[in-house]
Design a protein around this motif. Structure first.
Motif, PDB file in Angstrom:
ATOM      1  N   VAL A   1       0.848  -1.194   0.000  1.00  0.00           N
ATOM      2  CA  VAL A   1       0.000   0.000   0.000  1.00  0.00           C
ATOM      3  C   VAL A   1       0.885   1.247   0.000  1.00  0.00           C
ATOM      4  CG1 VAL A   1      -1.793   1.252   1.212  1.00  0.00           C
ATOM      5  CG2 VAL A   1      -1.808  -1.219   1.228  1.00  0.00           C
ATOM      6  N   ALA A   2       1.953   1.206   0.771  1.00  0.00           N
ATOM      7  CA  ALA A   2       2.836   2.372   0.851  1.00  0.00           C
ATOM      8  C   ALA A   2       3.391   2.707  -0.524  1.00  0.00           C
ATOM      9  CB  ALA A   2       3.965   2.099   1.847  1.00  0.00           C
ATOM     10  N   GLN A   3       3.838   1.696  -1.249  1.00  0.00           N
ATOM     11  CA  GLN A   3       4.400   2.010  -2.561  1.00  0.00           C
ATOM     12  C   GLN A   3       3.312   2.491  -3.512  1.00  0.00           C
ATOM     13  OE1 GLN A   3       4.231   0.333  -5.681  1.00  0.00           O
ATOM     14  NE2 GLN A   3       2.777  -1.201  -4.991  1.00  0.00           N
ATOM     15  N   LEU A   4       2.101   1.959  -3.341  1.00  0.00           N
ATOM     16  CA  LEU A   4       1.003   2.428  -4.193  1.00  0.00           C
ATOM     17  C   LEU A   4       0.756   3.916  -3.954  1.00  0.00           C
ATOM     18  CD1 LEU A   4      -2.096   0.769  -5.328  1.00  0.00           C
ATOM     19  CD2 LEU A   4      -2.541   2.711  -3.911  1.00  0.00           C
ATOM     20  N   TYR A   5       0.713   4.301  -2.695  1.00  0.00           N
ATOM     21  CA  TYR A   5       0.502   5.712  -2.388  1.00  0.00           C
ATOM     22  C   TYR A   5       1.666   6.544  -2.894  1.00  0.00           C
ATOM     23  CZ  TYR A   5      -3.854   6.092   0.113  1.00  0.00           C
ATOM     24  OH  TYR A   5      -5.189   6.153   0.407  1.00  0.00           O
ATOM     25  N   PHE A   6       2.860   6.047  -2.717  1.00  0.00           N
ATOM     26  CA  PHE A   6       4.032   6.825  -3.138  1.00  0.00           C
ATOM     27  C   PHE A   6       3.988   7.065  -4.642  1.00  0.00           C
ATOM     28  CE2 PHE A   6       8.413   7.292  -4.558  1.00  0.00           C
ATOM     29  CZ  PHE A   6       8.842   8.311  -3.728  1.00  0.00           C
ATOM     30  N   HIS A   7       3.607   6.057  -5.393  1.00  0.00           N
ATOM     31  CA  HIS A   7       3.639   6.199  -6.846  1.00  0.00           C
ATOM     32  C   HIS A   7       2.382   6.849  -7.407  1.00  0.00           C
ATOM     33  CE1 HIS A   7       7.376   4.157  -7.462  1.00  0.00           C
ATOM     34  NE2 HIS A   7       6.982   3.092  -6.804  1.00  0.00           N
ATOM     35  N   LEU A   8       1.275   6.794  -6.679  1.00  0.00           N
ATOM     36  CA  LEU A   8       0.019   7.219  -7.281  1.00  0.00           C
ATOM     37  C   LEU A   8      -0.673   8.390  -6.604  1.00  0.00           C
ATOM     38  CD1 LEU A   8      -1.746   3.812  -8.021  1.00  0.00           C
ATOM     39  CD2 LEU A   8      -0.422   5.193  -9.578  1.00  0.00           C
ATOM     40  N   ALA A   9      -0.457   8.547  -5.305  1.00  0.00           N
ATOM     41  CA  ALA A   9      -1.303   9.514  -4.603  1.00  0.00           C
ATOM     42  C   ALA A   9      -0.788  10.927  -4.803  1.00  0.00           C
ATOM     43  CB  ALA A   9      -1.341   9.178  -3.120  1.00  0.00           C
ATOM     44  N   PRO A  10      -1.697  11.914  -4.748  1.00  0.00           N
ATOM     45  CA  PRO A  10      -1.230  13.297  -4.784  1.00  0.00           C
ATOM     46  C   PRO A  10      -0.374  13.591  -3.550  1.00  0.00           C
ATOM     47  CG  PRO A  10      -3.632  13.169  -4.590  1.00  0.00           C
ATOM     48  CD  PRO A  10      -3.138  11.781  -4.653  1.00  0.00           C
ATOM     49  N   LYS A  11       0.474  14.564  -3.706  1.00  0.00           N
ATOM     50  CA  LYS A  11       1.490  14.817  -2.683  1.00  0.00           C
ATOM     51  C   LYS A  11       0.876  14.986  -1.296  1.00  0.00           C
ATOM     52  CE  LYS A  11       5.197  17.888  -1.627  1.00  0.00           C
ATOM     53  NZ  LYS A  11       5.044  19.281  -1.250  1.00  0.00           N
TER      54      LYS A  11
ATOM     55  N   THR B   1      12.656   9.203   1.292  1.00  0.00           N
ATOM     56  CA  THR B   1      13.062  10.441   1.971  1.00  0.00           C
ATOM     57  C   THR B   1      13.772  11.382   1.020  1.00  0.00           C
ATOM     58  OG1 THR B   1      14.968   9.209   2.738  1.00  0.00           O
ATOM     59  CG2 THR B   1      13.245   9.649   4.336  1.00  0.00           C
ATOM     60  N   ILE B   2      14.339  10.878  -0.046  1.00  0.00           N
ATOM     61  CA  ILE B   2      15.021  11.779  -0.965  1.00  0.00           C
ATOM     62  C   ILE B   2      14.004  12.673  -1.654  1.00  0.00           C
ATOM     63  CG2 ILE B   2      16.306  11.825  -3.125  1.00  0.00           C
ATOM     64  CD1 ILE B   2      17.848   9.442  -2.031  1.00  0.00           C
ATOM     65  N   LYS B   3      12.891  12.094  -2.018  1.00  0.00           N
ATOM     66  CA  LYS B   3      11.895  12.900  -2.735  1.00  0.00           C
ATOM     67  C   LYS B   3      10.891  13.571  -1.813  1.00  0.00           C
ATOM     68  CE  LYS B   3      10.899  12.042  -7.347  1.00  0.00           C
ATOM     69  NZ  LYS B   3      10.383  11.047  -8.269  1.00  0.00           N
ATOM     70  N   ARG B   4      10.506  12.892  -0.792  1.00  0.00           N
ATOM     71  CA  ARG B   4       9.448  13.414   0.085  1.00  0.00           C
ATOM     72  C   ARG B   4       9.980  13.491   1.499  1.00  0.00           C
ATOM     73  NH1 ARG B   4       4.840  11.594  -3.144  1.00  0.00           N
ATOM     74  NH2 ARG B   4       5.298  12.833  -4.972  1.00  0.00           N
ATOM     75  N   ARG B   5      10.892  14.416   1.723  1.00  0.00           N
ATOM     76  CA  ARG B   5      11.528  14.458   3.024  1.00  0.00           C
ATOM     77  C   ARG B   5      10.539  14.790   4.128  1.00  0.00           C
ATOM     78  NH1 ARG B   5      16.539  17.994   2.890  1.00  0.00           N
ATOM     79  NH2 ARG B   5      14.981  19.572   2.578  1.00  0.00           N
ATOM     80  N   GLY B   6       9.663  15.735   3.816  1.00  0.00           N
ATOM     81  CA  GLY B   6       8.745  16.239   4.834  1.00  0.00           C
ATOM     82  C   GLY B   6       7.924  15.152   5.496  1.00  0.00           C
ATOM     83  N   MET B   7       7.653  14.129   4.725  1.00  0.00           N
ATOM     84  CA  MET B   7       6.783  13.070   5.194  1.00  0.00           C
ATOM     85  C   MET B   7       7.321  12.378   6.452  1.00  0.00           C
ATOM     86  SD  MET B   7       5.494  10.375   2.496  1.00  0.00           S
ATOM     87  CE  MET B   7       6.538   8.962   2.559  1.00  0.00           C
TER      88      MET B   7
ATOM     89  N   PHE C   1      20.836   6.205  -2.658  1.00  0.00           N
ATOM     90  CA  PHE C   1      19.440   5.874  -2.946  1.00  0.00           C
ATOM     91  C   PHE C   1      18.806   6.862  -3.905  1.00  0.00           C
ATOM     92  CE2 PHE C   1      20.285   3.520   0.805  1.00  0.00           C
ATOM     93  CZ  PHE C   1      19.587   2.354   0.603  1.00  0.00           C
ATOM     94  N   LYS C   2      19.629   7.828  -4.361  1.00  0.00           N
ATOM     95  CA  LYS C   2      19.060   8.811  -5.270  1.00  0.00           C
ATOM     96  C   LYS C   2      18.648   8.102  -6.562  1.00  0.00           C
ATOM     97  CE  LYS C   2      19.962  13.515  -6.627  1.00  0.00           C
ATOM     98  NZ  LYS C   2      19.687  13.591  -8.036  1.00  0.00           N
ATOM     99  N   ASP C   3      17.524   8.514  -7.088  1.00  0.00           N
ATOM    100  CA  ASP C   3      17.020   8.000  -8.361  1.00  0.00           C
ATOM    101  C   ASP C   3      16.691   6.515  -8.334  1.00  0.00           C
ATOM    102  OD1 ASP C   3      17.083  10.387  -9.560  1.00  0.00           O
ATOM    103  OD2 ASP C   3      19.119  10.154 -10.343  1.00  0.00           O
ATOM    104  N   ARG C   4      16.616   5.960  -7.156  1.00  0.00           N
ATOM    105  CA  ARG C   4      16.223   4.552  -7.158  1.00  0.00           C
ATOM    106  C   ARG C   4      14.733   4.415  -7.383  1.00  0.00           C
ATOM    107  NH1 ARG C   4      18.581   0.149  -3.071  1.00  0.00           N
ATOM    108  NH2 ARG C   4      20.749   0.674  -3.240  1.00  0.00           N
ATOM    109  N   ASP C   5      14.009   5.520  -7.268  1.00  0.00           N
ATOM    110  CA  ASP C   5      12.559   5.371  -7.324  1.00  0.00           C
ATOM    111  C   ASP C   5      12.041   5.147  -8.735  1.00  0.00           C
ATOM    112  OD1 ASP C   5      13.209   7.906  -8.039  1.00  0.00           O
ATOM    113  OD2 ASP C   5      11.414   8.819  -7.191  1.00  0.00           O
TER     114      ASP C   5
END
Lengths: 913, 394
Positions: free
Chosen positions: A290-300, A332-338, A582-586
């Protein structure tokens, strides 16, 4: 001594031999307990990885054993060794085929499960047929098993792909939770590219998701992530890939605030809404999915919800932590605030294994920003005191990265690292030197005192990487330390021969750079170093020395390059960027194996980019009629109740009559041959002919077809199995389908199928009934009753269906034929149909016309078949001898003359048309 | 998905193998052994090891490595979670999950593995279903089986697999109907030298043992559900009802299971129920160090602190420790430098202490690290989070 050991080995050999023998005997015994004991020993052998394949014949004949545990262990054995003993494995197939027709759904399922697990290519057609049948079974559990069987068959024979896709398509339409997970798994393994199959089922899968078992959930969620990426349009996040800071800046500009509001596709919303509760699953794999689904699909704005759940997983086993932290590091590289609110959850515990510590450091480093850096650095200071040296080294690296990323703390970090230079542990010092070197490159002019300090370290520090770093630093910034540099070179020249290769290379570099800036003091030293290097063992070093000598020492022959030597060596070098690994691993789907390894694993499906324009959402529309249909239409009526039938069924089973005696003869090799041949014939004849029992119009919506399934009818071996398929085409449900008022010729008997209580509109059901025709082609008349109506129907068998195949050897065939001469033999001459002049077609046509099995034959001019009538077990022998130009002679030997005559007619018709 | 499974013991022997697809040679484990050699500690073996043709995913439990071999892309957590489920099942069946227990029950293990995976995809992992299929071995049953030759395999078919509540077996009957709920809370804190708490969080679980006849439908409510910051449920709990009313409503599995695990966030200040006074010093030049440790209870609401176990990794320079505990026993392992002190119960009137000297390597300079100290303890009948159960109804 030698003799003794030989004897011991010999004894061991003997005892092993003996054990094998006893296993054999025990398996042959009549007592189930002995068999069980033997099977247990054998399974223990398999578990230890010992080879037990030589017991195959003895084990496999117990496949029909009554004792359930023996049976299960035989299955274990069979699945393990069938691949190696293909021929012998065929002996067991008929048991499973029989199981497939069992009235009990659990037996059907387990038969299919074992049958499909036997990796023998020759039974591919049988498996295909079984899967197709099971896919339309009434029981969802059997359908689930069918879904499981699909990847097995696919891996055995990839050529079946097209047919399997049809089955998958059918099962995807299934509306039960039991099937959903398994069929999506089959879809992922067989045809992940056929995304079009999902359209119609997308909404249903989303809605079923929460009730699917946890393993199925993982597979479905991962598949839906990919699907949603291609199919739902996602407009608001054009800036998705941009850096967070940039985003903040943009948000400040009023133009951005006026972005037109975006309404999310309802299907996209449906997926997000239905997966969210699964973050609360106890299963870490589901949470991660579910976490990866949200990461790839959900609005920020919505991605944040997954942080809490992921942090919770950090309390789990260390292997789970390992995987979760890897994914968190990428996030965390892309969405640090989270993850910032959970900073403290990533603090390192002294009990963590090193690999977890290092990953947590990675996350902490990624999370570091101006506001929290001071707390993080304080944590790091504690970590440096740890006894785990790998971890300390990683911490120092992390400090270096914090310092490069956050300008404000660069000096603090540098000072801290310089203090570490006086640490007693050499590894700490060495690591610090390497990191300081990188940091100093950013602003060398300010820090000449640090460079001086480091120059002093060369006396003590022994780690090659650190020495090399110091030397490089001094060479690079020799203008800042004009007094010390030549001195360092002097010391190094002295110890040159004892240094490691990387240090030697840096000494040469240092010498060259000093020569160019301060040749007065260092000319001789440089010459000396270059001379030493010239005779070094390592060719890299010799090369470097030669190259540098040509470049810097002016000779008459030196080329144009030496003019630029200073520019070459003392060019301003850009400071290294310290980046997270881990940069660009996403670009890999998170949570996948490929992401973890940062390399594409076999079978990985790329996560597609968002489509440019919104695809048509109407493809997911389903006709109302379908979606209204109830989910759980299947009744579990037949559960368990029919288990009692097991007993009698076993006793009169056809297996016991036919296989066992020949098995005991140990004519195994020829036995197998028969089976192979019979299998070849069974497979084509599997295209069973359907007869109509009740037409849709006369039946007022109810249509019934029947076929002779050619399977032994288990409750009574003297009956012919008739498989009926009821289809309710009416709009109302049909209830209480059963048989009444059976009218038969004397001697004939009927075993009715158990009443079908409910047949909902549009559904199909199958039932099997048995009829003992007394070896005649007289029709069986009866009434088919529903809760409202009665229909008179009759079943008349073609003569070919009144027999069952038996397996004979050529000799046995000849012997039996010899006894059925004269009146019992009927011969006809015929001209074969044009299309029917090869052996294969003859066999196919004969076996389609009559339920017979092929008998092996030495000559290719003759095809022989054998069977017995179902009721009276009279032998039926058929010979087709071919001659020139399509002429042939058909001979039928049978003591029942009526049967013989009719059979001749039928076969003639089949061969000449 | 999962191709094969190898069980490897601490000394690196493969003592069990099981294949669900074509047989994978056990030589594939050589890659695992290599990684094992490279790792200094047993728990540092990477859970995922790529090899040229396969990927090895392993978990370490009870000093046994469970190494799964897979061939293509599969979520690693899927495999890891499954392997842990296998271990839990073994533990459930045999009481312990040791090499000896597995070897003794190798046939049951094999039968279980056969049922749990079909072609590498999980099939039946619910303990209720498995127990219907394969009865757990007990001493009595083993004896009866040897005498009568009957089996461990269930006679009737596992109908649970078909039902809408797959976690509960059907036809349960008890003469005494009872249900127990255990609330176990763990507090996890990092405390710095001066005694201030850096982080502290509470993790709790509710383990249940339900022995009720038929298909009971239970509800459980809490006095202060807001305390629970983050929860994860057994699949039997109805999500919707929790979301809406903060009430746990569920049809329980039969027997023991974990109903819920929760997290109480560090925002709510956590009072750590014990404190430690420590004084560990090393003097420059001398080969002696002083060690002084005192434990005391703090805010325990009058409950006794029991089963206290203190462990500390001393610096490498320490050769031996000569200590004097006021209660309990202590051990010091000169190889791993691990000091552990089994204190037992803390008596508030007479605080337990451990005092003495440590002898250091002669000539070595003073170790500068302060060793970290881990303390484990138990307090019966107290929930640190203050979470209380309000009531339960059938």
């Amino acid at each position: 001594m030698f003799v003794a050991s030989v004897i011991i080995v010999f004894c061991l050999f003997l005892s092993a031999e003996k054990e094998a023998k006893t296993n054999y005997q025990m398996l042959d015994s009549n007592k189930d307990s002995l068999k069980l004991e033997a099977m247990k020993r054998i399974v223990a052998m398999i578990a230890r990885g010992k080879n037990a394949s030589d017991l195959f014949p003895a084990v496999v004949k117990n496949v029909a054993c009554k004792n359930i545990e023996v049976k299960k262990l035989v299955y274990v054995y069979l699945v393990r060794y069938a691949e190696e003993q293909q021929d012998l494995a065929l002996l067991s197939i008929s048991t499973f085929q029989r199981g497939l027709k069992d009235p009990n759904q659990l037996i059907r399922a387990s038969a299919l499960r074992v049958l499909s697990s036997i990796r023998v290519t020759i039974i591919v057609p049988i498996m295909m047929l079984a899967i197709k049948e099971a896919a339309s079974d009434m029981s969802p559990y059997v359908r689930k098993t069918a879904a499981h069987a699909i990847p097995k068959l696919y891996s055995l024979d990839p050529e079946q792909k097209d047919q399997l896709i049809e089955v998958i398509e059918k099962l995807l339409a299934d509306k039960t939770t039991l099937v959903a997970g398994s069929v999506v798994m089959a879809f992922e393994e067989v045809c992940p590219e056929r995304i079009d199959l999902i359209h119609k089922n997308y909404r249903k899968l989303c809605n079923l998701l929460i009730d699917v078992e946890e393993w199925g959930q993982v597979v479905i969620i991962n598949m839906l992530t990919r699907y949603a990426r291609t199919q739902t349009f996602y407009g608001s996040d054009e800036d998705e890939d941009e850096d967070e800071e940039e985003k903040e800046k943009k948000a400040e500009t009023p133009a951005m605030a006026k972005r037109k509001p975006y309404v999310m596709d309802p299907d996209h919303r449906l997926l997000l809404r239905n997966t969210k509760p699964l973050l609360q699953s106890r299963n870490a794999a589901v949470v991660m999915a579910v976490a990866q689904l949200y990461f790839h699909l959900a609005p920020k704005a919505e991605v944040g919800v997954i942080a809490k759940a992921l942090v919770r997983l950090l309390r789990s086993h260390s292997e789970v932590q390992y995987v979760v932290l890897q994914n968190v590091a990428t996030m965390t590289i892309k969405r640090r605030g989270m993850f910032e609110p959970y900073l403290k959850s990533f603090y390192i515990r002294s009990t963590d294994p090193t690999q977890i510590k290092v990953l947590k450091l990675e996350v902490l480093t990624n999370l570091a920003n101006e506001t929290n850096i001071s707390t993080i650095l304080r944590e790091f200071q504690t970590y440096i005191k740890s006894m785990d040296k790998d971890f300390v080294a990683a911490t120092i690296q992390a400090i270096g990265r914090c310092a490069t990323n956050i300008g404000e703390v660069r000096d603090t970090c540098l000072n801290g690292l310089v203090q570490l230079l006086s640490n007693r542990d050499e590894l700490v010092v060495a690591e610090s030197v390497v990191v300081i070197k990188k940091l100093l490159q950013m602003q060398p002019e300010k820090h000449s005192d640090i460079i001086k300090h480091m120059a002093k370290l060369t006396d003590n520090i022994q780690v090659p990487m650190a020495r090399a770093s110091i030397l490089w630093l001094i060479g690079e910034y020799c203008e800042h330390v004009p007094k010390i540099a030549p001195d360092v070179l002097r010391k190094m020249a002295k110890s040159f021969t004892n240094e490691e290769d990387i240090v030697k290379l840096q000494i040469i570099n240092l010498a060259a750079k000093l020569y160019l800036t301060n040749s007065k003091q260092t000319k001789l030293l440089t010459q000396y170093v270059l001379n030493l290097a010239k005779y070094d063992q390592n060719y890299d070093i010799r090369d470097r020395a030669r190259f540098i000598r040509q470049l810097i020492v002016p000779t008459e022959k030196s080329g144009a390059l030496s003019k630029y030597a200073k520019k070459l060596f003392l060019a301003l070098k850009p400071a290294p960027v310290l980046e997270s690994p881990f940069k660009d691993r996403d670009h890999f789907q998170l949570g996948s194996l490929s992401h973890l390894l940062n390399a594409k694993a076999g079978g990985y499906q790329e996560l597609p980019d968002w489509p440019e324009a919104a695809p048509d959402p109407s493809v997911r529309n389903v006709e109302v009629k379908d979606s209204v249909r109830a989910v759980g239409t299947v009744t579990y009526r037949d559960t368990g109740a029919l288990w009692d039938l097991q007993g009698p069924k076993k006793k009169c089973s056809f297996h016991a009559n036919v296989y066992q005696p020949s098995l005991y003869n140990w004519a195994l090799v020829s036995m197998t041959l028969h089976l192979v041949l019979c299998l070849q014939t069974i497979a084509p004849s599997s295209a069973l002919k359907n007869y109509e029992l009740l037409h849709r119009i006369t039946g007022e919506g109810l249509s019934v077809e029947y076929c002779f399934s050619r399977q032994p009818f288990s409750p009574d071996a003297n009956m012919v199995a008739v498989q009926m398929q009821f289809t309710n085409n009416a709009t109302a449900d049909t209830k209480n389908l059963h048989i009444e008022d059976v009218k038969l010729q004397s001697g004939m008997r009927v075993k009715e199928f158990s009443e079908i209580e409910l047949l909902p509109a549009g559904e199909t059901a199958t039932a099997v009934m048995g009829i003992d025709f007394c070896d005649s082609t007289q029709a069986a008349n009866f009434q088919l009753c529903t809760h409202t109506r009665k229909f008179f129907v009759s079943i008349q068998p073609p003569v070919g269906e009144l027999m069952r195949p038996v397996f004979l050897t050529e000799n046995e065939f000849k012997k039996e034929q010899g006894q059925l001469m004269g009146m019992n033999e009927i011969t006809e001459k015929l001209t074969l149909d044009m299309k029917c002049r090869n052996e294969h077609t003859i066999v196919q046509r004969v076996t389609t016309a009559a339920n017979l099995s092929r008998v092996p034959c030495g000559s290719d001019k003759e095809c022989r078949f054998a069977g017995r009538t179902v009721s009276s077990s009279s032998l039926v022998l058929v010979t087709v001898a071919t001659k020139e130009e399509g002429a042939a002679q058909l001979t039928v030997n049978c003591e029942k003359m009526v049967i013989g005559t009719m059979l001749v007619k039928d076969i003639l018709l089949a061969l000449t048309q | 998905m999962i191709h094969s499974l190898f069980l490897v013991n601490a000394s690196g022997d493969i003592f069990l193998e099981k294949h669900w697809k074509s047989v994978v040679s056990r030589s594939v484990c050589d890659y695992f052994f290599e990684a094992q050699e490279r790792a200094t500690e047993p728990e540092n073996v990477p859970p995922v090891i790529p090899t040229p043709h396969h990927y090895l995913i392993s978990v370490l439990r009870h000093r046994i490595y469970f190494v799964a071999v897979i061939q293509s892309e599969v979520p690693p957590l899927f495999v890891i979670e499954f392997l842990h489920r296998v271990v839990d099942t073994f533990q459930d069946y045999f009481g312990v999950c040791t090499e000896a227990a597995i070897k003794d029950n190798v046939v049951v293990v094999y039968e279980l593995l056969e049922e749990m995976l079909d072609n590498g995809f999980p099939l039946a992992t619910e303990s209720n279903i498995l127990k219907e299929l394969i009865k757990p071995p007990t001493i009595l049953r083993t004896m009866v089986n040897t005498i009568t030759g009957s089996t461990n395999v269930g006679e009737q078919l596992p109908t649970g697999q078909l039902s809408v509540v797959p976690w509960r077996r059907t036809g349960v009957k008890y003469t005494n109907n009872e249900a127990y709920f255990d609330v176990v809370e763990e507090i996890d804190a990092i405390i710095d030298k001066s005694g201030s708490t850096i982080t502290a969080e509470i993790q709790g679980v509710i383990d249940a043992c339900v022995k009720l006849t038929g298909m009971p439908d239970l509800t459980l409510s809490f006095m202060n559900p807001r305390l629970l910051d983050d929860v994860s449920f057994h699949p039997c709990v109805r999500f919707k009802r929790w979301e809406a009313e903060r009430i746990l409503s569920f049809i329980p599995p039969d027997g023991n299971f974990r109903l819920l695990s929760y997290h109480v966030s560090s925002q709510n200040l956590v009072a750590i129920p014990v404190y430690v006074k420590h004084n560990i010093t090393f003097r420059e030049g001398s080969s002696q160090g002083r060690f002084d440790l005192t434990l005391g209870p703090k805010q325990t609401m009058g409950k006794a602190v029991e089963s206290v176990l203190v462990s500390s990794q001393l610096p490498r320079g320490v050769l031996n420790a000569n200590l004097n505990p006021s209660q309990g026993t202590y051990t010091f392992d000169p190889v791993t430098k691990m000091l552990s002190w089994d204190v037992g119960k803390i008596n508030p009137q007479k605080l337990p202490s451990l005092k003495g000297t440590m002898s250091l390597q002669a000539g070595a300079s003073k170790p500068d690290e302060n060793p970290s100290i881990n303390i484990q303890f138990k307090i019966q009948q107290m929930a640190i989070s203050g979470c209380t159960q309000a009531g339960q109804t059938l």
